[in-house]
Write an enzyme that holds these catalytic residues in place. Structure first.
Site, PDB file in Angstrom:
ATOM      1  N   SER A   1       0.832  -1.207   0.000  1.00 23.43           N
ATOM      2  CA  SER A   1       0.000   0.000   0.000  1.00 23.43           C
ATOM      3  C   SER A   1       0.865   1.255   0.000  1.00 23.43           C
ATOM      4  O   SER A   1       1.919   1.302   0.645  1.00 23.43           O
ATOM      5  CB  SER A   1      -0.887   0.011   1.250  1.00 23.43           C
ATOM      6  OG  SER A   1      -1.499   1.273   1.398  1.00 23.43           O
TER       7      SER A   1
ATOM      8  N   HIS B   1     -13.330  -2.082  -2.713  1.00 25.89           N
ATOM      9  CA  HIS B   1     -12.492  -1.597  -1.605  1.00 25.89           C
ATOM     10  C   HIS B   1     -12.911  -2.278  -0.289  1.00 25.89           C
ATOM     11  O   HIS B   1     -12.855  -1.683   0.785  1.00 25.89           O
ATOM     12  CB  HIS B   1     -12.611  -0.076  -1.487  1.00 25.89           C
ATOM     13  CG  HIS B   1     -11.335   0.604  -1.063  1.00 25.89           C
ATOM     14  ND1 HIS B   1     -10.600   1.400  -1.891  1.00 25.89           N
ATOM     15  CD2 HIS B   1     -10.684   0.613   0.127  1.00 25.89           C
ATOM     16  CE1 HIS B   1      -9.544   1.880  -1.234  1.00 25.89           C
ATOM     17  NE2 HIS B   1      -9.571   1.409  -0.011  1.00 25.89           N
TER      18      HIS B   1
ATOM     19  N   THR C   1      -5.414   2.707  -7.462  1.00 28.83           N
ATOM     20  CA  THR C   1      -6.735   2.571  -6.851  1.00 28.83           C
ATOM     21  C   THR C   1      -7.618   3.698  -7.372  1.00 28.83           C
ATOM     22  O   THR C   1      -7.332   4.876  -7.149  1.00 28.83           O
ATOM     23  CB  THR C   1      -6.629   2.588  -5.317  1.00 28.83           C
ATOM     24  OG1 THR C   1      -5.769   1.514  -4.935  1.00 28.83           O
ATOM     25  CG2 THR C   1      -7.988   2.416  -4.660  1.00 28.83           C
TER      26      THR C   1
ATOM     27  N   TYR D   1      -2.463   5.915  -4.794  1.00 31.38           N
ATOM     28  CA  TYR D   1      -3.569   6.831  -5.052  1.00 31.38           C
ATOM     29  C   TYR D   1      -2.903   7.962  -5.815  1.00 31.38           C
ATOM     30  O   TYR D   1      -1.988   8.622  -5.273  1.00 31.38           O
ATOM     31  CB  TYR D   1      -4.153   7.374  -3.737  1.00 31.38           C
ATOM     32  CG  TYR D   1      -4.817   6.327  -2.876  1.00 31.38           C
ATOM     33  CD1 TYR D   1      -6.084   5.845  -3.203  1.00 31.38           C
ATOM     34  CD2 TYR D   1      -4.199   5.829  -1.731  1.00 31.38           C
ATOM     35  CE1 TYR D   1      -6.715   4.886  -2.402  1.00 31.38           C
ATOM     36  CE2 TYR D   1      -4.829   4.875  -0.934  1.00 31.38           C
ATOM     37  CZ  TYR D   1      -6.077   4.409  -1.276  1.00 31.38           C
ATOM     38  OH  TYR D   1      -6.700   3.462  -0.491  1.00 31.38           O
TER      39      TYR D   1
ATOM     40  N   LYS E   1      -7.325  -0.794  -9.952  1.00 27.31           N
ATOM     41  CA  LYS E   1      -8.023  -1.455  -8.838  1.00 27.31           C
ATOM     42  C   LYS E   1      -9.267  -0.649  -8.448  1.00 27.31           C
ATOM     43  O   LYS E   1      -9.159   0.543  -8.162  1.00 27.31           O
ATOM     44  CB  LYS E   1      -7.092  -1.543  -7.625  1.00 27.31           C
ATOM     45  CG  LYS E   1      -7.756  -2.044  -6.345  1.00 27.31           C
ATOM     46  CD  LYS E   1      -6.758  -2.173  -5.213  1.00 27.31           C
ATOM     47  CE  LYS E   1      -7.372  -2.789  -3.973  1.00 27.31           C
ATOM     48  NZ  LYS E   1      -8.154  -1.844  -3.173  1.00 27.31           N
TER      49      LYS E   1
HETATM   50  C1  FNR Z   1      -7.863  -1.523   2.641  1.00 27.39           C
HETATM   51  N1  FNR Z   1      -7.882  -1.420   1.250  1.00 27.39           N
HETATM   52  C2  FNR Z   1      -6.969  -0.594   0.634  1.00 27.39           C
HETATM   53  N2  FNR Z   1      -6.942  -0.502  -0.738  1.00 27.39           N
HETATM   54  C3  FNR Z   1      -6.038   0.270  -1.353  1.00 27.39           C
HETATM   55  O1  FNR Z   1      -6.040   0.327  -2.575  1.00 27.39           O
HETATM   56  N3  FNR Z   1      -5.117   0.973  -0.625  1.00 27.39           N
HETATM   57  C4  FNR Z   1      -5.071   0.932   0.737  1.00 27.39           C
HETATM   58  O2  FNR Z   1      -4.229   1.567   1.363  1.00 27.39           O
HETATM   59  C5  FNR Z   1      -6.052   0.155   1.402  1.00 27.39           C
HETATM   60  N4  FNR Z   1      -6.087   0.102   2.752  1.00 27.39           N
HETATM   61  C6  FNR Z   1      -6.962  -0.727   3.388  1.00 27.39           C
HETATM   62  C7  FNR Z   1      -6.938  -0.810   4.775  1.00 27.39           C
HETATM   63  C8  FNR Z   1      -7.763  -1.720   5.427  1.00 27.39           C
HETATM   64  C9  FNR Z   1      -7.725  -1.806   6.922  1.00 27.39           C
HETATM   65  C10 FNR Z   1      -8.632  -2.551   4.671  1.00 27.39           C
HETATM   66  C11 FNR Z   1      -9.522  -3.562   5.342  1.00 27.39           C
HETATM   67  C12 FNR Z   1      -8.682  -2.436   3.302  1.00 27.39           C
HETATM   68  C13 FNR Z   1      -8.798  -2.256   0.435  1.00 27.39           C
HETATM   69  C14 FNR Z   1      -8.162  -3.607   0.125  1.00 27.39           C
HETATM   70  O3  FNR Z   1      -7.114  -3.473  -0.789  1.00 27.39           O
HETATM   71  C15 FNR Z   1      -9.149  -4.586  -0.497  1.00 27.39           C
HETATM   72  O4  FNR Z   1      -9.788  -3.995  -1.598  1.00 27.39           O
HETATM   73  C16 FNR Z   1     -10.199  -5.150   0.476  1.00 27.39           C
HETATM   74  O5  FNR Z   1      -9.696  -5.219   1.783  1.00 27.39           O
HETATM   75  C17 FNR Z   1     -10.639  -6.507   0.010  1.00 27.39           C
HETATM   76  O6  FNR Z   1     -11.634  -7.027   0.796  1.00 27.39           O
HETATM   77  P1  FNR Z   1     -11.383  -8.079   2.005  1.00 27.39           P
HETATM   78  O7  FNR Z   1     -10.450  -9.154   1.518  1.00 27.39           O
HETATM   79  O8  FNR Z   1     -10.804  -7.286   3.140  1.00 27.39           O
HETATM   80  O9  FNR Z   1     -12.756  -8.562   2.269  1.00 27.39           O
END
Ligand code: FNR
Length: 366
Positions: free
Chosen positions: A106, A254, A161, A135, A230
């Site tokens: 990330s 997300h 993203t 981002y 994404k």
């Molecule tokens: C995320 N997600 C996320 N996505 C992204 O593009 N950049 C990021 O920094 C983050 N940070 C983030 C923090 C936390 C705590 C969570 C739970 C999620 C989204 C992540 O990449 C992903 O799309 C989802 O978490 C997928 O779903 P599941 O596997 O958590 O159900």
């Protein structure tokens, strides 16, 4: 304590974590409808196994954008791993390396990408499979400097993203007063370069509603790395992604943390598969908690899946070993699910393994 499933790991992680941190990891936006749908939708899809096919042991290996993977399960990008374990993203990277999968780091990681890459390289004993999530920042000069850092440490893809033109409203965080990282932790990838005009200070991530396909064209020009978009959920956007030279698309809402009531990603997948028509790889995340979920996503046309929260439960429980446990649980479940379905490889799964009614429903939805 023994854990038999990812759900057991979540329960154990919740006991360990500060409640506000647990809520930050587990929660979603508004009423968390999408968070719940992502998982529930997998359970609604029935499997129709084939028998007596002499399939033999199942093969889980696959390749994705030139990366060889021991299984089609990636570590999706999640922020702030040091909230869960002192080693933070270093631990996650080591587990990805030893398991033979890709870690999408990330932009909001609490360990600098350079250090994450070093940890991954040391654990792998050489080449690593790291992708870097960004981002796109309105300050394109700064965005470019971050991309250069990812290139310099050997990341092979930039994951943009695109579902975050503003920040989702997470009411658990509001009620817990969770807004910033504690002292001593920051988003190291947002540090301004020390040379030139930069001061070395940490920037705040800007979520910009001004971003457009023009910025993806810009990105295509500034880097030769593979570009993965994404957060695509609309088939027309999948077609635009193709037109703008995306190398892969990750179907994602997300994890229900941005726009609430977006349908479950697995329900959105068939329409995106139609739009992409095999021209580029297709990934999916959201609600993957079982090997059978992975199998269903692949049977409906995904090339691989990514997991978010389960990785955080692993980090919280035991750092590198915890993440490795999460990945190995999914590997073992996927292996068993393939064999029980009479399949010999993750590469030749087809929708005929799914209940006909469900497939028809999913495929005619749009
Ligand atoms: C995320 N997600 C996320 N996505 C992204 O593009 N950049 C990021 O920094 C983050 N940070 C983030 C923090 C936390 C705590 C969570 C739970 C999620 C989204 C992540 O990449 C992903 O799309 C989802 O978490 C997928 O779903 P599941 O596997 O958590 O159900």
């Amino acid at each position: 304590m023994q854990a038999f499933s990812l759900r057991d790991l979540e329960v154990q992680a919740q006991r360990r974590l500060d409640p506000a941190v647990y809520d930050y990891f587990a929660g979603g936006s508004d009423d968390e409808v999408t968070v719940r749908s992502n998982e529930a939708a997998f359970a609604r899809i029935g499997l129709l196994p084939r028998v007596l096919r002499g399939a033999g042991p199942a093969e889980l290996e696959t390749t994705l954008l030139g990366c060889r993977l021991s299984m089609p399960v990636l570590i999706g990008p999640t922020a702030f791993h040091r909230l869960a374990h002192p080693e933070g993203e270093r631990a996650t990277a080591r587990a990805a390396a030893t398991t033979g999968t890709i870690m999408i780091v990330s932009m909001a990681s609490t360990v600098a990408i350079e250090e994450v890459a070093t940890a991954a390289r040391e654990a792998a004993g050489g080449e690593t499979n790291l992708w870097f999530q960004i981002y796109l920042q309105p300050d394109l000069g700064f965005t470019e400097s971050v991309i250069r850092r990812a290139e310099a440490v050997g990341c092979s893809a930039i994951v943009v993203t695109v579902d975050s033109p503003t920040f989702g409203r997470r009411e658990r965080d509001l009620s817990n007063g969770f807004s910033d990282l504690p002292p001593g932790m920051c988003c190291e990838n947002l540090r301004e370069p020390m040379n030139g005009n930069g001061s070395g200070k940490i920037r705040k991530i800007v979520f910009s509603p001004e971003l457009s396909w023009k910025d993806i064209e810009w990105l295509r020009k500034v880097t030769e790395l593979k570009i993965v978009l994404k957060g695509i959920v609309h088939p027309e956007d999948a077609k635009l992604a193709l037109r703008h030279g995306a190398d892969a698309v990750l179907v994602s809402n997300h994890g229900g943390r941005q726009l609430d009531t977006v349908p479950a990603t697995i329900e959105l997948l068939p329409a995106i598969v139609n739009a992409i028509d095999g021209r580029i790889p297709l990934l999916l995340d959201g609600g993957i908690r079982r090997g059978t979920d992975v199998l269903k996503a692949l049977a409906l046309g995904a090339d691989a899946v990514a997991i978010g929260r389960p990785v955080l439960w692993g980090v919280a429980l035991a750092g590198e070993a915890g993440v490795a446990q999460v990945l190995e649980m999914l590997r073992s479940e996927l292996n068993r699910a393939l064999t029980l379905c009479g399949c010999s490889s993750v590469r030749d799964l087809t929708p005929d393994l799914l209940q006909v009614r469900v497939v028809e429903e999913l495929c005619t939805r749009r």
